[in-house]
Each structure stands twice: as C-alpha cells, then as structure tokens.
Design a protein around this motif. Structure first.
Motif, PDB file in Angstrom:
ATOM      1  N   ASN A 108      -7.623  -0.185  46.703  1.00  0.00           N
ATOM      2  CA  ASN A 108      -7.369  -1.419  45.948  1.00  0.00           C
ATOM      3  C   ASN A 108      -6.498  -2.420  46.696  1.00  0.00           C
ATOM      4  O   ASN A 108      -6.096  -3.444  46.140  1.00  0.00           O
ATOM      5  CB  ASN A 108      -6.745  -1.092  44.588  1.00  0.00           C
ATOM      6  N   GLY A 109      -6.188  -2.130  47.961  1.00  0.00           N
ATOM      7  CA  GLY A 109      -5.431  -3.068  48.782  1.00  0.00           C
ATOM      8  C   GLY A 109      -3.935  -2.961  48.677  1.00  0.00           C
ATOM      9  O   GLY A 109      -3.209  -3.755  49.290  1.00  0.00           O
ATOM     10  N   THR A 110      -3.435  -1.988  47.923  1.00  0.00           N
ATOM     11  CA  THR A 110      -1.995  -1.749  47.869  1.00  0.00           C
ATOM     12  C   THR A 110      -1.617  -0.698  48.904  1.00  0.00           C
ATOM     13  O   THR A 110      -2.482  -0.088  49.534  1.00  0.00           O
ATOM     14  CB  THR A 110      -1.547  -1.309  46.466  1.00  0.00           C
ATOM     15  N   VAL A 111      -0.305  -0.478  49.058  1.00  0.00           N
ATOM     16  CA  VAL A 111       0.177   0.439  50.092  1.00  0.00           C
ATOM     17  C   VAL A 111       1.207   1.399  49.502  1.00  0.00           C
ATOM     18  O   VAL A 111       2.121   0.982  48.801  1.00  0.00           O
ATOM     19  CB  VAL A 111       0.807  -0.346  51.264  1.00  0.00           C
ATOM     20  N   HIS A 112       1.034   2.684  49.785  1.00  0.00           N
ATOM     21  CA  HIS A 112       2.041   3.699  49.470  1.00  0.00           C
ATOM     22  C   HIS A 112       2.941   3.888  50.690  1.00  0.00           C
ATOM     23  O   HIS A 112       2.493   3.779  51.830  1.00  0.00           O
ATOM     24  CB  HIS A 112       1.385   5.050  49.167  1.00  0.00           C
ATOM     25  N   ALA A 113       4.200   4.241  50.440  1.00  0.00           N
ATOM     26  CA  ALA A 113       5.121   4.584  51.518  1.00  0.00           C
ATOM     27  C   ALA A 113       5.934   5.799  51.106  1.00  0.00           C
ATOM     28  O   ALA A 113       6.345   5.930  49.949  1.00  0.00           O
ATOM     29  CB  ALA A 113       6.048   3.413  51.830  1.00  0.00           C
ATOM     30  N   ALA A 114       6.169   6.695  52.051  1.00  0.00           N
ATOM     31  CA  ALA A 114       7.018   7.863  51.831  1.00  0.00           C
ATOM     32  C   ALA A 114       7.960   7.983  53.008  1.00  0.00           C
ATOM     33  O   ALA A 114       7.557   7.784  54.160  1.00  0.00           O
ATOM     34  CB  ALA A 114       6.169   9.130  51.692  1.00  0.00           C
ATOM     35  N   GLY A 115       9.221   8.324  52.732  1.00  0.00           N
ATOM     36  CA  GLY A 115      10.170   8.507  53.816  1.00  0.00           C
ATOM     37  C   GLY A 115      11.428   7.680  53.647  1.00  0.00           C
ATOM     38  O   GLY A 115      11.801   7.290  52.543  1.00  0.00           O
ATOM     39  N   ARG A 116      12.068   7.416  54.751  1.00  0.00           N
ATOM     40  CA  ARG A 116      13.368   6.754  54.780  1.00  0.00           C
ATOM     41  C   ARG A 116      13.259   5.301  54.311  1.00  0.00           C
ATOM     42  O   ARG A 116      12.508   4.513  54.870  1.00  0.00           O
ATOM     43  CB  ARG A 116      13.929   6.812  56.199  1.00  0.00           C
ATOM     44  N   GLY A 117      14.033   4.954  53.290  1.00  0.00           N
ATOM     45  CA  GLY A 117      13.967   3.604  52.751  1.00  0.00           C
ATOM     46  C   GLY A 117      15.164   2.749  53.073  1.00  0.00           C
ATOM     47  O   GLY A 117      15.197   1.571  52.704  1.00  0.00           O
ATOM     48  N   ARG A 118      16.129   3.298  53.782  1.00  0.00           N
ATOM     49  CA  ARG A 118      17.413   2.617  53.959  1.00  0.00           C
ATOM     50  C   ARG A 118      17.297   1.257  54.628  1.00  0.00           C
ATOM     51  O   ARG A 118      17.976   0.307  54.246  1.00  0.00           O
ATOM     52  CB  ARG A 118      18.355   3.522  54.763  1.00  0.00           C
ATOM     53  N   GLY A 120      14.626  -0.707  54.733  1.00  0.00           N
ATOM     54  CA  GLY A 120      13.660  -1.592  54.102  1.00  0.00           C
ATOM     55  C   GLY A 120      12.240  -1.453  54.589  1.00  0.00           C
ATOM     56  O   GLY A 120      11.345  -2.168  54.114  1.00  0.00           O
ATOM     57  N   ALA A 121      11.983  -0.534  55.535  1.00  0.00           N
ATOM     58  CA  ALA A 121      10.628  -0.406  56.081  1.00  0.00           C
ATOM     59  C   ALA A 121       9.649   0.211  55.096  1.00  0.00           C
ATOM     60  O   ALA A 121       8.434   0.130  55.299  1.00  0.00           O
ATOM     61  CB  ALA A 121      10.655   0.408  57.366  1.00  0.00           C
ATOM     62  N   CYS A 122      10.161   0.824  54.025  1.00  0.00           N
ATOM     63  CA  CYS A 122       9.283   1.344  52.966  1.00  0.00           C
ATOM     64  C   CYS A 122       9.101   0.334  51.835  1.00  0.00           C
ATOM     65  O   CYS A 122       8.464   0.648  50.821  1.00  0.00           O
ATOM     66  CB  CYS A 122       9.843   2.650  52.409  1.00  0.00           C
ATOM     67  N   GLY A 123       9.627  -0.848  52.018  1.00  0.00           N
ATOM     68  CA  GLY A 123       9.542  -1.880  50.981  1.00  0.00           C
ATOM     69  C   GLY A 123       8.216  -2.605  50.989  1.00  0.00           C
ATOM     70  O   GLY A 123       8.148  -3.819  51.199  1.00  0.00           O
ATOM     71  N   VAL A 124       7.142  -1.869  50.716  1.00  0.00           N
ATOM     72  CA  VAL A 124       5.787  -2.419  50.785  1.00  0.00           C
ATOM     73  C   VAL A 124       5.115  -2.466  49.413  1.00  0.00           C
ATOM     74  O   VAL A 124       3.917  -2.766  49.331  1.00  0.00           O
ATOM     75  CB  VAL A 124       4.929  -1.585  51.762  1.00  0.00           C
ATOM     76  N   GLY A 125       5.872  -2.185  48.375  1.00  0.00           N
ATOM     77  CA  GLY A 125       5.290  -2.082  47.037  1.00  0.00           C
ATOM     78  C   GLY A 125       4.661  -3.359  46.523  1.00  0.00           C
ATOM     79  O   GLY A 125       3.755  -3.303  45.684  1.00  0.00           O
ATOM     80  N   ALA A 126       5.125  -4.504  47.008  1.00  0.00           N
ATOM     81  CA  ALA A 126       4.581  -5.782  46.540  1.00  0.00           C
ATOM     82  C   ALA A 126       3.408  -6.280  47.379  1.00  0.00           C
ATOM     83  O   ALA A 126       2.797  -7.296  47.041  1.00  0.00           O
ATOM     84  CB  ALA A 126       5.685  -6.843  46.539  1.00  0.00           C
ATOM     85  N   TRP A 127       3.079  -5.584  48.430  1.00  0.00           N
ATOM     86  CA  TRP A 127       1.967  -6.017  49.273  1.00  0.00           C
ATOM     87  C   TRP A 127       0.647  -5.884  48.525  1.00  0.00           C
ATOM     88  O   TRP A 127       0.420  -4.909  47.802  1.00  0.00           O
ATOM     89  CB  TRP A 127       1.901  -5.190  50.550  1.00  0.00           C
ATOM     90  N   ARG A 128      -0.247  -6.836  48.724  1.00  0.00           N
ATOM     91  CA  ARG A 128      -1.564  -6.833  48.091  1.00  0.00           C
ATOM     92  C   ARG A 128      -2.633  -7.244  49.096  1.00  0.00           C
ATOM     93  O   ARG A 128      -2.352  -7.889  50.092  1.00  0.00           O
ATOM     94  CB  ARG A 128      -1.593  -7.804  46.894  1.00  0.00           C
ATOM     95  N   GLU A 129      -3.880  -6.833  48.813  1.00  0.00           N
ATOM     96  CA  GLU A 129      -5.037  -7.167  49.642  1.00  0.00           C
ATOM     97  C   GLU A 129      -4.852  -6.718  51.090  1.00  0.00           C
ATOM     98  O   GLU A 129      -5.306  -7.370  52.035  1.00  0.00           O
ATOM     99  CB  GLU A 129      -5.333  -8.669  49.575  1.00  0.00           C
TER     100      GLU A 129
END
Length: 284
Positions: A108-118, A120-129
């Motif tokens: 659906n064009g979204t992205v999951h991330a797992a791992g170190r979030g300190r 901001g590199a896992c801050g992909v929750g708002a990405w679309r398409e």
C-alpha cells in the motif's frame, strides 16, 4: 549497504555477503558461525538485504533480512535494537537493512521500520506512496511513486537533503551519503564528499547504484561498472567488470551480479565476505 533498492538478489554488509539462489534458498559468505550467516533454513526468498556498520565502528555485528515470495520477512543476526523483529510483517514488496535497523515497503506504499529509533532513522510512519526504501547507518531514504524522495534521520553531512530530487528511479544510502539514479540515467548524490558525491555527476546511462560506507558504485546500461570514493581496500577496482546487471556496496567491499548469475567481488576480504566465486545467483 544495501542494498537494497526495492528487491535485490545480492547484498553486502560489513563482514558478510548474501545472495539468493535460483531455487529461493540463500547463500552467504563471511564468518561461517556468525549469526548473520545462519540462513540455511530460509526458502522461497526473492530478495535479501544486509545490515551494515561503517568501517571505523567498534562493532562488526550485523544482520541479514530476506523477503519471501508470499510477502513475509525473515531475519537473522544481531538483534540488539529489535532490528530482527520482523516476523509479523506481511504484504511486503521491498526490504532494506541498515545499522541497527530494518525497513519494509508494503504493497500500500507505506513503510515499516524496526530497530534503533534514537536518531530518527525509523521515523518513516508518515511516508506514503513509497515504492522502494534504503537504509544507511544513520538515515533512511524512500522513493515515492512520482519519482520524488523522502529522508529521515541524521543529516550531519547533508545526506538527507533530497527533497528537491525528481524523476528518480533508484536510491541508495551509505554511512553519511545518499545516491540516486534518475530516469535519464544521471546520478544525484548528497552528503559526505569523501564518499565521491561530487564526482558522480558526469556518469551517464546508469541503471543501478549502491552506496558503501565511503564509496559509491553504479552499473550502466552496457553492463559496465563505475565506482568512486574511498578505495583503500580496493573496493572501487571494478573497471574490468563486464555484463553486470546489479551492484551491491558493502562497508569496504563491492559485489557485482553478472548476467549469467555469477557474482564478482572486490575489496576487503578479512572475514571471507568476498568468497562468492562459486555462487550462482538468480537475476532480478
């Protein structure tokens, strides 16, 4: 580091390399007993990604990620920040692995991330398409369906300054730099100059690009390979390669997938990560 654009059959980390065989099993090169090489029971794999740490890190630990044909994901190796906790993911069409981090692009064009979030590199929750993603050591990059690019994480060297990029069809993230191939075959780059980002603008007819810790590698439509940046381990010694269809840059080594499924390698081999001569790998 991987490589991983959307779905790559080869991947290079710091101390290991990974490839997908034609039957969907996975082959590795590196330290035989290392956790990231324990993939013997994987099956129906269509793409792989290798976690990476830059050359001067005080740890060699990394992880390996595999995308199954049914859209689920498997992972093996270092899990200190939960980067291997991917068992519940489904509907995945692309994967990427960075330092302490795993990304997955969904149907659906979204992205999951797992791992170190300190950082901001896992801050992909708002990405679309999003149609492809790549993970560097400290930042993540996503390619949108319209050819624009998103980035999240550390921007100390300007590696996340990609908002103005357009008509992009392939992306790659290294330690402190980002590279992209445009629809016209030109290469864009941002970040640490020592990675060769100022020397790729003259490249033409490029179809694939990969970013290592401090080097950048690309393959053109004729199957020739280009490389720039740090060459202290011979990781840029690729000028003799021919008939290459895909490349993967690790921390200090480089892989090239030939059109006959043979995997070429150059650069550091301290841990056996270049022992790929007997591989036969599926094509894209």
């Amino acid at each position: 580091m991987t490589a991983s654009r959307a779905r790559s059959p080869i991947a290079a980390g710091r101390r290991h390399s990974v490839g997908v065989r034609p039957d969907g099993s996975v082959v590795t090169a590196g330290i035989p007993r290392a956790p990231e090489c324990r993939v013997d029971d994987w099956h129906d794999i269509v793409a792989v990604a290798a976690g990476n740490v830059h050359t001067f890190s005080n740890t060699g630990r990394s992880h390996t990620v595999g995308l199954r044909a049914d859209g689920t994901v498997v992972a093996a190796g270092w899990n200190g920040d939960g980067q291997c906790e991917v068992a519940g993911w489904s509907g995945v069409v692309g994967i990427a692995a960075g330092w302490r981090r795993t990304l997955a692009v969904l149907e659906n064009g979204t992205v999951h991330a797992a791992g170190r979030g300190r950082e901001g590199a896992c801050g992909v929750g708002a990405w679309r398409e999003i149609v492809a993603a790549t993970a560097g050591d400290w930042h993540s990059v996503g390619l949108r369906a319209d050819g624009s690019v998103a980035a999240a994480g550390v921007n100390r060297k300007g590696q996340c300054e990609v908002a103005e990029w357009r008509d992009v069809r392939s992306i790659a993230a290294g330690y402190l730099h980002t590279a992209a191939v445009t629809a016209s075959g030109r290469v864009l780059a941002a970040g640490d100059p020592s990675s060769g980002v100022t020397r790729v603008s003259d490249w033409r007819d490029v179809v694939d690009v990969s970013a290592g810790s401090y080097h950048t590698v690309a393959v053109d439509k004729h199957g020739r390979v280009l490389a720039t940046g740090d060459n202290s381990q011979g990781q840029c010694d690729v000028t003799s390669w021919r008939d290459v269809v895909s490349v993967a840059a690790g921390s200090t080594h480089t892989l090239g997938l030939r059109s006959d499924g043979v995997v070429l390698s150059t650069g550091n081999n301290d841990d056996g990560q270049r022992d790929t001569a007997q591989w036969k790998v599926r094509l894209r």
